[in-house]
Design a protein around this motif. Structure first.
Motif, short mmCIF file in Angstrom:
data_model
loop_
_atom_site.label_atom_id
_atom_site.label_comp_id
_atom_site.label_asym_id
_atom_site.label_seq_id
_atom_site.Cartn_x
_atom_site.Cartn_y
_atom_site.Cartn_z
N TYR A 52 -7.56 3.02 -1.65
CA TYR A 52 -7.89 3.65 -2.90
C TYR A 52 -8.11 5.07 -2.72
O TYR A 52 -7.90 5.90 -3.54
CB TYR A 52 -9.20 2.86 -3.11
CG TYR A 52 -9.92 3.34 -4.42
CD1 TYR A 52 -9.50 3.75 -5.63
CD2 TYR A 52 -11.53 3.54 -4.03
CE1 TYR A 52 -10.37 4.38 -6.39
CE2 TYR A 52 -12.43 4.50 -4.90
CZ TYR A 52 -11.70 4.69 -6.19
OH TYR A 52 -12.63 5.42 -6.93
N THR A 66 -4.56 11.94 -3.45
CA THR A 66 -3.31 12.29 -3.73
C THR A 66 -3.70 13.00 -5.43
O THR A 66 -2.90 13.90 -5.75
CB THR A 66 -2.36 11.08 -3.99
OG1 THR A 66 -2.26 10.59 -2.60
CG2 THR A 66 -1.04 11.39 -4.60
N LEU A 119 -3.95 1.74 -11.82
CA LEU A 119 -4.52 2.63 -10.92
C LEU A 119 -6.09 3.17 -11.15
O LEU A 119 -6.61 3.91 -10.32
CB LEU A 119 -3.91 3.72 -10.80
CG LEU A 119 -2.33 3.88 -10.09
CD1 LEU A 119 -1.58 5.22 -10.52
CD2 LEU A 119 -2.28 3.24 -8.84
N LEU A 147 2.13 1.80 -3.48
CA LEU A 147 1.20 2.25 -4.45
C LEU A 147 0.79 3.56 -4.22
O LEU A 147 0.96 4.33 -5.05
CB LEU A 147 -0.25 1.27 -4.04
CG LEU A 147 -1.40 1.41 -4.97
CD1 LEU A 147 -0.93 1.09 -6.30
CD2 LEU A 147 -2.40 0.72 -4.58
N LEU A 148 0.92 4.32 -3.07
CA LEU A 148 0.64 5.60 -2.80
C LEU A 148 1.74 6.32 -3.09
O LEU A 148 1.61 7.40 -3.66
CB LEU A 148 0.43 5.83 -1.14
CG LEU A 148 -0.03 7.20 -0.84
CD1 LEU A 148 -1.55 7.49 -1.54
CD2 LEU A 148 -0.32 7.24 0.64
N GLN A 199 -7.12 7.22 -0.56
CA GLN A 199 -5.83 7.94 -0.35
C GLN A 199 -5.27 8.23 -1.78
O GLN A 199 -4.52 9.17 -1.97
CB GLN A 199 -4.92 7.04 0.72
CG GLN A 199 -5.59 7.18 2.08
CD GLN A 199 -4.71 6.88 2.92
OE1 GLN A 199 -3.92 7.24 3.59
NE2 GLN A 199 -5.00 5.57 3.54
N VAL A 200 -5.26 7.11 -2.66
CA VAL A 200 -4.79 7.40 -3.92
C VAL A 200 -5.49 8.48 -4.63
O VAL A 200 -5.10 9.35 -5.10
CB VAL A 200 -4.97 5.99 -4.69
CG1 VAL A 200 -4.49 6.44 -6.40
CG2 VAL A 200 -4.01 5.18 -4.00
N SER A 223 0.77 -1.18 -0.08
CA SER A 223 0.07 0.07 -0.19
C SER A 223 0.85 1.30 -0.09
O SER A 223 0.67 2.14 -0.61
CB SER A 223 -0.85 -0.12 1.37
OG SER A 223 -1.64 -1.27 1.46
N ALA A 254 1.38 6.79 -6.84
CA ALA A 254 0.40 7.86 -7.03
C ALA A 254 0.84 9.23 -6.92
O ALA A 254 0.70 10.03 -7.57
CB ALA A 254 -0.78 7.72 -6.03
N ARG A 255 1.83 9.52 -5.78
CA ARG A 255 2.49 10.72 -5.75
C ARG A 255 3.38 11.07 -6.81
O ARG A 255 3.31 12.07 -7.30
CB ARG A 255 3.06 10.67 -4.32
CG ARG A 255 2.48 10.76 -3.24
CD ARG A 255 3.11 10.80 -1.93
NE ARG A 255 2.48 10.84 -0.58
CZ ARG A 255 2.53 10.24 0.51
NH1 ARG A 255 3.54 9.44 0.41
NH2 ARG A 255 1.88 10.22 1.53
#
Length: 379
Positions: free
Chosen positions: A72, A78, A53, A15-16, A74-75, A12, A19-20
């Motif tokens: 999800y 972002t 994503l 993944l985040l 939190q993505v 996780s 995304a960033r």
């Protein structure tokens, strides 16, 4: 500012982090150009699909990411902090996929890998020009004609209208009221499915919605999702999750406004001092930051209920209500922190201010959220 996260797995966090990277490297540099031209960023959504994503909360067996809703959201947050239209597009696409993923036949579910992978972009067709928040009174009809339904009527405010590859449509197959509503999925090329001129928006100009007119559009009966008469229940179940998506978008937008206003206050000088040192402005920033943290906590608490398989409808309404009201207030205050410069398009706070208003309206107006919460209290 990087907000401290507590995530369930190391995957996780990775993944985040991805995304960033995408938000900073791909989204932030392009948002102003796309917004100025009013161009829909279909290529960006394909990139997100290839990165895995677009279908994060859906099972890996269906082509999704197999991630908890907590991750999800939190993505989404972002993405929203860099480009709200992208985050909202991801949220609406996930909403459009839900009926097939949750209620679809085996044949319908074969399309899920392409839907969740971003090769097929979805639109969620519930609202109507006269219906608005009264979804149970929708008038778009689907009349049975042998092995087909003939669709007539108009849907309004459809995100991805004219851009989508498939349309998840809620229509009336029976009598009046919610029990007469069904759900069908139609391809974009269906004869008689007619996207109209996109709306001219105050914000999110790179993703304008459009009306969809159904002029005797023929849709095969094997495109019915669930049973006839189950459409309203499907729509409301989907919206519970969709409201959390919009709440996360609001948190991301508000966090961006707090970060920008705080950075400005550290540099701008008045009366021989940095303006951030003035107590009146410092207290405003403190309230902004606190409200965003509270909105995030409320949103993720509702997501954890969903992930645990527990009822979360009322908590989703609370999160959507509070997070979007917070985004409106925080972006308003961010404009105030910048003073006259906050009203200038050279600074993004004026765009965030315009965009925040929409979040109080979509996926059920905040008046509807208050109605949902109030009814739960006195039921």
């Amino acid at each position: 500012m990087t907000v401290e996260r507590i995530l369930p797995t190391e995957e996780s966090y990775e993944l985040l982090g991805l995304a960033r990277e995408i938000a900073r490297g791909e989204l932030a540099p392009r948002v102003d150009d796309y917004e100025a031209r009013g161009e829909f960023p279909r290529d960006v959504l394909r990139t997100l699909g290839r990165a895995g994503l677009l279908g994060l909360p859906y099972p890996e067996a269906d082509g999704g990411g197999g991630q908890p809703y907590e991750v999800y959201l939190q993505v989404l947050e972002t993405f929203a902090s860099s480009w709200l239209a992208i985050a909202e597009a991801v949220s609406v696409h996930a909403l459009s996929c839900f009926p097939v993923a949750a209620y679809g036949t085996e044949r319908q579910r074969k399309s899920l890998p392409d839907m969740l992978g971003g090769d097929l972009l979805g639109a969620y067709c519930l609202s109507e020009p006269q219906g608005g928040s009264d979804a149970g009174a929708l008038t778009t009809r689907a009349d049975r004609d042998g092995d087909y339904y003939r669709l007539t009527g108009t849907k309004a405010w459809i995100t991805h209208g004219g851009k989508a590859d498939f349309y998840t449509i809620f229509c009336r197959t029976g009598g009046p009221g919610p029990e007469g509503i069904s759900c069908v999925v139609a391809e974009a090329g269906t004869p008689g499915l007619l996207p109209q001129t996109p709306e001219r928006l105050m914000g999110l100009r790179s993703s304008p919605p459009a009306q969809i007119v159904f002029d005797d559009a023929r849709v095969s009966t094997d495109r019915l999702v669930g049973e006839e008469g189950s459409g309203f229940r499907i729509a409301m179940t989907a919206l519970d999750s969709g409201r959390l998506g919009i709440a996360a978008c609001a948190v991301g937008l508000a966090q961006a406004a707090v970060d920008y206003a705080s950075a400005y206050a550290k540099e701008r000088e008045q009366f021989g001092r940095k303006i951030g040192s003035f107590q009146g402005l410092g207290f405003m920033l403190a309230d902004m930051a606190t409200q965003v943290s509270a909105a995030r906590a409320l949103t993720l608490a509702a997501a954890r209920l969903k992930d645990a398989g527990r009822p979360f409808s009322v908590e989703a309404a609370k999160a959507k209500l509070f997070a979007t009201d917070t985004a409106m207030k925080v972006t308003t205050d961010a404009v105030q922190v910048l003073g006259g410069y906050g009203f200038v398009a050279d600074h993004p706070v004026e765009r965030w201010f315009r965009e925040a208003k929409l979040l109080q309206i979509v996926e059920g107006t905040n008046q509807i959220q208050r109605l949902v919460i109030a009814r739960s209290l006195v039921r």
